[in-house]
Write a protein that holds these residues in place. Structure first.
Motif, PDB file in Angstrom:
ATOM      1  N   SER A 141       2.957  14.723  -0.519  1.00  0.00           N
ATOM      2  CA  SER A 141       3.811  14.011  -1.423  1.00  0.00           C
ATOM      3  C   SER A 141       4.778  13.025  -0.648  1.00  0.00           C
ATOM      4  O   SER A 141       4.913  11.884  -1.054  1.00  0.00           O
ATOM      5  CB  SER A 141       4.908  14.982  -2.066  1.00  0.00           C
ATOM      6  OG  SER A 141       3.975  15.802  -2.898  1.00  0.00           O
ATOM      7  N   GLN A 142       5.188  13.305   0.473  1.00  0.00           N
ATOM      8  CA  GLN A 142       6.021  12.320   1.373  1.00  0.00           C
ATOM      9  C   GLN A 142       5.215  11.492   1.874  1.00  0.00           C
ATOM     10  O   GLN A 142       5.757  10.226   1.862  1.00  0.00           O
ATOM     11  CB  GLN A 142       6.698  13.278   2.583  1.00  0.00           C
ATOM     12  CG  GLN A 142       7.645  14.188   2.133  1.00  0.00           C
ATOM     13  CD  GLN A 142       8.931  13.610   1.352  1.00  0.00           C
ATOM     14  OE1 GLN A 142       9.319  12.629   1.622  1.00  0.00           O
ATOM     15  NE2 GLN A 142       9.361  14.474   0.207  1.00  0.00           N
ATOM     16  N   ILE A 143       3.904  11.560   2.169  1.00  0.00           N
ATOM     17  CA  ILE A 143       3.028  10.395   2.660  1.00  0.00           C
ATOM     18  C   ILE A 143       2.943   9.217   1.513  1.00  0.00           C
ATOM     19  O   ILE A 143       3.160   8.235   1.636  1.00  0.00           O
ATOM     20  CB  ILE A 143       1.834  10.848   3.086  1.00  0.00           C
ATOM     21  CG1 ILE A 143       1.729  11.760   4.341  1.00  0.00           C
ATOM     22  CG2 ILE A 143       0.710   9.891   3.314  1.00  0.00           C
ATOM     23  CD1 ILE A 143       0.721  12.794   4.977  1.00  0.00           C
ATOM     24  N   ARG A 144       2.581   9.962   0.355  1.00  0.00           N
ATOM     25  CA  ARG A 144       2.238   9.123  -0.710  1.00  0.00           C
ATOM     26  C   ARG A 144       3.614   8.213  -1.123  1.00  0.00           C
ATOM     27  O   ARG A 144       3.470   7.286  -1.648  1.00  0.00           O
ATOM     28  CB  ARG A 144       1.759  10.098  -2.251  1.00  0.00           C
ATOM     29  CG  ARG A 144       0.700  10.499  -1.901  1.00  0.00           C
ATOM     30  CD  ARG A 144       0.060  11.262  -3.222  1.00  0.00           C
ATOM     31  NE  ARG A 144       0.223  10.639  -4.458  1.00  0.00           N
ATOM     32  CZ  ARG A 144      -0.909   9.491  -4.887  1.00  0.00           C
ATOM     33  NH1 ARG A 144      -1.913   9.302  -4.102  1.00  0.00           N
ATOM     34  NH2 ARG A 144      -0.889   8.840  -5.959  1.00  0.00           N
ATOM     35  N   ALA A 145       4.799   8.991  -1.155  1.00  0.00           N
ATOM     36  CA  ALA A 145       5.967   8.208  -1.423  1.00  0.00           C
ATOM     37  C   ALA A 145       6.036   7.126  -0.493  1.00  0.00           C
ATOM     38  O   ALA A 145       6.505   6.015  -0.724  1.00  0.00           O
ATOM     39  CB  ALA A 145       7.313   9.359  -1.234  1.00  0.00           C
ATOM     40  N   ALA A 146       6.063   7.178   0.804  1.00  0.00           N
ATOM     41  CA  ALA A 146       5.837   6.204   1.700  1.00  0.00           C
ATOM     42  C   ALA A 146       4.888   5.001   1.543  1.00  0.00           C
ATOM     43  O   ALA A 146       5.500   3.983   1.676  1.00  0.00           O
ATOM     44  CB  ALA A 146       5.804   6.886   3.336  1.00  0.00           C
ATOM     45  N   LEU A 147       3.741   5.453   1.244  1.00  0.00           N
ATOM     46  CA  LEU A 147       2.909   4.438   0.987  1.00  0.00           C
ATOM     47  C   LEU A 147       3.198   3.620  -0.485  1.00  0.00           C
ATOM     48  O   LEU A 147       2.786   2.360  -0.594  1.00  0.00           O
ATOM     49  CB  LEU A 147       1.318   5.113   0.670  1.00  0.00           C
ATOM     50  CG  LEU A 147       0.771   5.895   2.263  1.00  0.00           C
ATOM     51  CD1 LEU A 147      -0.475   6.282   1.953  1.00  0.00           C
ATOM     52  CD2 LEU A 147       0.576   4.553   3.233  1.00  0.00           C
ATOM     53  N   VAL A 148       3.765   4.381  -1.359  1.00  0.00           N
ATOM     54  CA  VAL A 148       4.253   3.737  -2.684  1.00  0.00           C
ATOM     55  C   VAL A 148       5.306   2.725  -2.271  1.00  0.00           C
ATOM     56  O   VAL A 148       4.963   1.325  -2.573  1.00  0.00           O
ATOM     57  CB  VAL A 148       4.631   4.681  -3.603  1.00  0.00           C
ATOM     58  CG1 VAL A 148       5.667   3.955  -4.529  1.00  0.00           C
ATOM     59  CG2 VAL A 148       3.899   5.697  -4.257  1.00  0.00           C
ATOM     60  N   GLN A 149       6.165   2.951  -1.172  1.00  0.00           N
ATOM     61  CA  GLN A 149       7.087   2.008  -0.627  1.00  0.00           C
ATOM     62  C   GLN A 149       6.456   0.634  -0.164  1.00  0.00           C
ATOM     63  O   GLN A 149       7.180  -0.457  -0.172  1.00  0.00           O
ATOM     64  CB  GLN A 149       8.105   2.552   0.061  1.00  0.00           C
ATOM     65  CG  GLN A 149       9.079   3.509  -0.771  1.00  0.00           C
ATOM     66  CD  GLN A 149      10.257   4.123   0.041  1.00  0.00           C
ATOM     67  OE1 GLN A 149       9.967   4.017   1.320  1.00  0.00           O
ATOM     68  NE2 GLN A 149      11.333   4.478  -0.649  1.00  0.00           N
ATOM     69  N   LEU A 150       5.510   0.938   0.395  1.00  0.00           N
ATOM     70  CA  LEU A 150       4.634  -0.014   1.304  1.00  0.00           C
ATOM     71  C   LEU A 150       3.684  -0.818   0.355  1.00  0.00           C
ATOM     72  O   LEU A 150       3.005  -1.716   0.778  1.00  0.00           O
ATOM     73  CB  LEU A 150       4.030   0.534   2.330  1.00  0.00           C
ATOM     74  CG  LEU A 150       5.036   1.266   3.437  1.00  0.00           C
ATOM     75  CD1 LEU A 150       4.230   2.050   4.528  1.00  0.00           C
ATOM     76  CD2 LEU A 150       5.706  -0.031   4.067  1.00  0.00           C
ATOM     77  N   GLY A 151       3.623  -0.586  -1.069  1.00  0.00           N
ATOM     78  CA  GLY A 151       2.625  -1.146  -1.840  1.00  0.00           C
ATOM     79  C   GLY A 151       1.204  -0.822  -1.736  1.00  0.00           C
ATOM     80  O   GLY A 151       0.338  -1.534  -2.323  1.00  0.00           O
ATOM     81  N   PHE A 152       0.937   0.062  -1.143  1.00  0.00           N
ATOM     82  CA  PHE A 152      -0.507   0.758  -0.836  1.00  0.00           C
ATOM     83  C   PHE A 152      -1.145   0.966  -2.203  1.00  0.00           C
ATOM     84  O   PHE A 152      -2.464   0.393  -2.484  1.00  0.00           O
ATOM     85  CB  PHE A 152      -0.533   1.971  -0.092  1.00  0.00           C
ATOM     86  CG  PHE A 152      -1.992   2.594  -0.110  1.00  0.00           C
ATOM     87  CD1 PHE A 152      -2.576   1.999   0.936  1.00  0.00           C
ATOM     88  CD2 PHE A 152      -2.453   3.711  -0.875  1.00  0.00           C
ATOM     89  CE1 PHE A 152      -4.163   2.602   1.073  1.00  0.00           C
ATOM     90  CE2 PHE A 152      -3.777   4.032  -0.559  1.00  0.00           C
ATOM     91  CZ  PHE A 152      -4.274   3.807   0.202  1.00  0.00           C
ATOM     92  N   TYR A 153      -0.719   1.535  -3.164  1.00  0.00           N
ATOM     93  CA  TYR A 153      -1.225   1.793  -4.390  1.00  0.00           C
ATOM     94  C   TYR A 153      -1.532   0.684  -5.328  1.00  0.00           C
ATOM     95  O   TYR A 153      -2.152   0.687  -6.299  1.00  0.00           O
ATOM     96  CB  TYR A 153      -0.754   3.083  -4.996  1.00  0.00           C
ATOM     97  CG  TYR A 153      -0.717   4.202  -4.341  1.00  0.00           C
ATOM     98  CD1 TYR A 153      -1.800   4.843  -4.026  1.00  0.00           C
ATOM     99  CD2 TYR A 153       0.437   4.462  -3.590  1.00  0.00           C
ATOM    100  CE1 TYR A 153      -1.932   5.956  -3.154  1.00  0.00           C
ATOM    101  CE2 TYR A 153       0.534   5.537  -2.741  1.00  0.00           C
ATOM    102  CZ  TYR A 153      -0.896   6.383  -2.474  1.00  0.00           C
ATOM    103  OH  TYR A 153      -0.910   7.307  -1.665  1.00  0.00           O
ATOM    104  N   SER A 154      -0.836  -0.616  -5.121  1.00  0.00           N
ATOM    105  CA  SER A 154      -0.763  -1.543  -5.876  1.00  0.00           C
ATOM    106  C   SER A 154      -1.673  -2.544  -5.485  1.00  0.00           C
ATOM    107  O   SER A 154      -2.029  -3.664  -6.269  1.00  0.00           O
ATOM    108  CB  SER A 154       0.778  -2.278  -6.183  1.00  0.00           C
ATOM    109  OG  SER A 154       1.109  -2.280  -4.857  1.00  0.00           O
ATOM    110  N   LYS A 155      -2.166  -2.459  -4.335  1.00  0.00           N
ATOM    111  CA  LYS A 155      -3.254  -3.526  -3.926  1.00  0.00           C
ATOM    112  C   LYS A 155      -4.597  -3.465  -4.811  1.00  0.00           C
ATOM    113  O   LYS A 155      -5.015  -2.479  -5.160  1.00  0.00           O
ATOM    114  CB  LYS A 155      -3.486  -3.337  -2.335  1.00  0.00           C
ATOM    115  CG  LYS A 155      -2.340  -3.646  -1.432  1.00  0.00           C
ATOM    116  CD  LYS A 155      -2.461  -3.190   0.046  1.00  0.00           C
ATOM    117  CE  LYS A 155      -1.508  -3.533   0.827  1.00  0.00           C
ATOM    118  NZ  LYS A 155      -1.686  -3.223   2.154  1.00  0.00           N
ATOM    119  N   GLY A 156      -4.887  -4.656  -5.001  1.00  0.00           N
ATOM    120  CA  GLY A 156      -6.126  -4.957  -5.708  1.00  0.00           C
ATOM    121  C   GLY A 156      -7.345  -4.154  -5.591  1.00  0.00           C
ATOM    122  O   GLY A 156      -8.047  -3.849  -6.084  1.00  0.00           O
TER     123      GLY A 156
END
Length: 156
Positions: A141-156
């Motif tokens: 969950s902490q890894i996912r939270a960090a990746l969310v902040q970095l825009g990982f999941y919003s990349k095309g």
């Protein structure tokens, strides 16, 4: 001839680097299939691909992502060098990290999960080995939270 050090899409959003290969890798290269990988290997590999899916899945439905999309969006690499892809690189385990030569690595520990470190500029994620005992759901969950902040999941 297929590369026996790599399993997954040619344009991954995330590559997980591991020190050992699953059984039957040769048959999976041409048609990567999570269910076949799990079926032909130990429970250990089910845990690995489940953790990869939990981190990489764009939503909460990681099981469906694992079984249907995992190798369409991610990859496993068994060579001790980072692929020259513009992607996130996840190196699982301290012993595994020792196999790599990464000059100038600037991975900073996550405050909420100090066993996890990220080199933000190079997009390198360092974690304990991807096993439930070492990489618990709270850490994921902490890894996912960090990746969310970095825009990982919003990349095309």
């Amino acid at each position: 001839m297929p590369e026996l050090d790599y399993l997954g899409t040619e344009r991954p959003s995330l590559i997980l680097y591991l020190p050992h290969r699953p059984e039957g890798l040769e048959q999976l290269i041409g048609n990567p299939d999570t269910r076949e990988l799990i079926k032909n290997n130990s429970n250990h590999w089910r845990k690995i691909v489940t953790l990869l899916a939990k981190v990489a899945s764009p939503g909460e439905e990681w099981r469906d992502f694992r079984d249907r999309e995992l190798f369409r969006q991610t990859a496993l690499c068994f060579a001790p060098h980072l692929k020259a892809f513009d992607t996130w690189h996840w190196i699982g385990g301290k012993d595994n990290l020792q196999r790599f030569e990464i000059p100038g690595l600037d991975a900073r520990p996550l405050r909420e999960a100090p066993a996890v470190a990220i080199d933000y500029e190079r997009q390198i994620l360092l974690t304990p080995y991807p096993d439930y005992r070492q990489l618990k759901n709270a850490t994921v969950s902490q890894i996912r939270a960090a990746l969310v902040q970095l825009g990982f999941y919003s990349k095309g």
